[in-house]
Scaffold this active site. Sequence first.
Site, PDB file in Angstrom:
ATOM      1  N   MET A   1      35.667  43.237  45.640  1.00  0.00           N
ATOM      2  CA  MET A   1      34.293  42.427  45.377  1.00  0.00           C
ATOM      3  C   MET A   1      33.441  42.792  46.515  1.00  0.00           C
ATOM      4  O   MET A   1      34.004  42.402  47.698  1.00  0.00           O
ATOM      5  CB  MET A   1      34.722  40.987  45.020  1.00  0.00           C
ATOM      6  CG  MET A   1      35.452  40.485  44.092  1.00  0.00           C
ATOM      7  SD  MET A   1      34.691  41.165  42.537  1.00  0.00           S
ATOM      8  CE  MET A   1      33.011  40.227  42.638  1.00  0.00           C
TER       9      MET A   1
ATOM     10  N   HIS B   1      36.934  40.792  33.393  1.00  0.00           N
ATOM     11  CA  HIS B   1      37.094  40.316  34.609  1.00  0.00           C
ATOM     12  C   HIS B   1      37.000  38.709  34.508  1.00  0.00           C
ATOM     13  O   HIS B   1      35.946  38.202  34.469  1.00  0.00           O
ATOM     14  CB  HIS B   1      35.806  40.657  35.343  1.00  0.00           C
ATOM     15  CG  HIS B   1      35.941  40.455  37.030  1.00  0.00           C
ATOM     16  ND1 HIS B   1      34.734  40.412  37.638  1.00  0.00           N
ATOM     17  CD2 HIS B   1      36.868  39.893  37.787  1.00  0.00           C
ATOM     18  CE1 HIS B   1      34.994  40.117  38.857  1.00  0.00           C
ATOM     19  NE2 HIS B   1      36.503  39.810  38.843  1.00  0.00           N
TER      20      HIS B   1
ATOM     21  N   SER C   1      22.732  45.207  37.393  1.00  0.00           N
ATOM     22  CA  SER C   1      21.147  45.217  37.460  1.00  0.00           C
ATOM     23  C   SER C   1      20.659  46.608  37.647  1.00  0.00           C
ATOM     24  O   SER C   1      19.544  46.999  36.842  1.00  0.00           O
ATOM     25  CB  SER C   1      20.561  44.404  38.667  1.00  0.00           C
ATOM     26  OG  SER C   1      21.002  43.040  38.790  1.00  0.00           O
TER      27      SER C   1
ATOM     28  N   ASP D   1      32.083  39.601  32.576  1.00  0.00           N
ATOM     29  CA  ASP D   1      32.712  38.574  33.606  1.00  0.00           C
ATOM     30  C   ASP D   1      33.074  37.284  32.963  1.00  0.00           C
ATOM     31  O   ASP D   1      32.037  36.887  31.942  1.00  0.00           O
ATOM     32  CB  ASP D   1      31.563  38.444  34.429  1.00  0.00           C
ATOM     33  CG  ASP D   1      31.587  39.452  35.310  1.00  0.00           C
ATOM     34  OD1 ASP D   1      32.688  39.776  36.192  1.00  0.00           O
ATOM     35  OD2 ASP D   1      30.288  39.830  35.686  1.00  0.00           O
TER      36      ASP D   1
ATOM     37  N   MET E   1      37.120  35.328  36.107  1.00  0.00           N
ATOM     38  CA  MET E   1      36.839  34.654  37.344  1.00  0.00           C
ATOM     39  C   MET E   1      37.250  33.255  36.872  1.00  0.00           C
ATOM     40  O   MET E   1      36.188  32.328  36.958  1.00  0.00           O
ATOM     41  CB  MET E   1      35.434  34.754  37.820  1.00  0.00           C
ATOM     42  CG  MET E   1      34.963  36.204  37.984  1.00  0.00           C
ATOM     43  SD  MET E   1      33.168  35.944  38.401  1.00  0.00           S
ATOM     44  CE  MET E   1      32.649  37.806  38.439  1.00  0.00           C
TER      45      MET E   1
ATOM     46  N   SER F   1      28.105  46.082  33.705  1.00  0.00           N
ATOM     47  CA  SER F   1      28.418  44.745  33.845  1.00  0.00           C
ATOM     48  C   SER F   1      27.217  43.825  32.908  1.00  0.00           C
ATOM     49  O   SER F   1      26.313  43.887  33.064  1.00  0.00           O
ATOM     50  CB  SER F   1      28.226  44.173  35.104  1.00  0.00           C
ATOM     51  OG  SER F   1      28.426  42.691  35.254  1.00  0.00           O
TER      52      SER F   1
ATOM     53  N   HIS G   1      31.750  45.968  31.388  1.00  0.00           N
ATOM     54  CA  HIS G   1      32.637  44.879  32.264  1.00  0.00           C
ATOM     55  C   HIS G   1      32.152  43.692  31.653  1.00  0.00           C
ATOM     56  O   HIS G   1      30.790  43.195  31.675  1.00  0.00           O
ATOM     57  CB  HIS G   1      31.998  45.343  33.613  1.00  0.00           C
ATOM     58  CG  HIS G   1      32.822  44.356  34.773  1.00  0.00           C
ATOM     59  ND1 HIS G   1      33.928  44.783  35.136  1.00  0.00           N
ATOM     60  CD2 HIS G   1      32.141  42.999  35.350  1.00  0.00           C
ATOM     61  CE1 HIS G   1      34.080  43.965  36.103  1.00  0.00           C
ATOM     62  NE2 HIS G   1      33.085  42.869  36.065  1.00  0.00           N
TER      63      HIS G   1
ATOM     64  N   ASP H   1      32.801  45.902  42.863  1.00  0.00           N
ATOM     65  CA  ASP H   1      32.076  45.148  42.099  1.00  0.00           C
ATOM     66  C   ASP H   1      31.100  44.418  42.792  1.00  0.00           C
ATOM     67  O   ASP H   1      31.276  43.632  43.347  1.00  0.00           O
ATOM     68  CB  ASP H   1      32.863  44.205  41.342  1.00  0.00           C
ATOM     69  CG  ASP H   1      32.105  43.475  40.046  1.00  0.00           C
ATOM     70  OD1 ASP H   1      30.796  43.553  40.150  1.00  0.00           O
ATOM     71  OD2 ASP H   1      32.656  42.684  39.471  1.00  0.00           O
TER      72      ASP H   1
ATOM     73  N   GLY I   1      25.017  37.237  39.425  1.00  0.00           N
ATOM     74  CA  GLY I   1      24.794  38.644  39.263  1.00  0.00           C
ATOM     75  C   GLY I   1      23.516  38.783  40.305  1.00  0.00           C
ATOM     76  O   GLY I   1      22.872  38.047  41.057  1.00  0.00           O
TER      77      GLY I   1
ATOM     78  N   MET J   1      33.797  33.337  33.206  1.00  0.00           N
ATOM     79  CA  MET J   1      33.557  32.445  34.129  1.00  0.00           C
ATOM     80  C   MET J   1      33.831  31.125  33.476  1.00  0.00           C
ATOM     81  O   MET J   1      33.421  30.803  32.693  1.00  0.00           O
ATOM     82  CB  MET J   1      32.366  32.424  34.757  1.00  0.00           C
ATOM     83  CG  MET J   1      31.818  33.886  35.381  1.00  0.00           C
ATOM     84  SD  MET J   1      30.110  33.827  36.288  1.00  0.00           S
ATOM     85  CE  MET J   1      29.653  35.531  36.657  1.00  0.00           C
TER      86      MET J   1
END
Length: 222
Positions: A137, A63, A198, A32, A65, A7, A30, A175, A144, A34
Amino acid sequence: MLKIAASLLAADFACLKRDIGRVEKADYLHVDVMDGLFVPNISFGPPVIGAVADITPVPLHLHLMVWEPGRLLDVLYAAGGGQIDCITVHAEACTHLHRTLQEIKNLGVKAGVALNPATSTDGIRHVLGLVDRVLVMTVNPGFGGQQFLWEMVPKIRATKELMDSAGVECEIGVDGGIDMVTAPEVVEAGARFLVAGSAIFKADRPEQVIAGLRGVNRENRG
């Protein structure tokens, strides 16, 4: 086969090219996206997605969001081009989920649907024919480094049961909070696509973490 997605949200943004190079043993990167509305934060947009696609051979899993993600599909796909393997949208964010999934499939990429912790699997029962990946999720989306929600493990099992009862071939992903402690539990429950941030990017040897997560599949049933 278990697949690992690194991620990008956990990377060092000041050294993004370097960090992406450190995780190229992952199956996917991955990303994200947003919008500050569906989730509180704002993250990556088309310019960053395009830059990432230019510097890595690793396929991208987008992904989204964002509210009503259908309005962004064309511009995001154009930015990532042939590097995008799958676009995942949130069931909660789509007024017309079926239509949005159709639009993703029309782009020629895989279609995924994500479910927030409080969202039941029942809402996706009638769109499974269009779905290549269900992303459960295991944290609330938007940040994160969150702690894994252990109460989501039965939901992963319920998602697997839904797939089996519907007779569909659909990959189950998770995730949020995935590491060497939580990975065995979600794999045993039926997950085959693990998103880790992380645990991978903050490690001294990210490739060892990726290999360790991928090896969980051989140490558990299924």
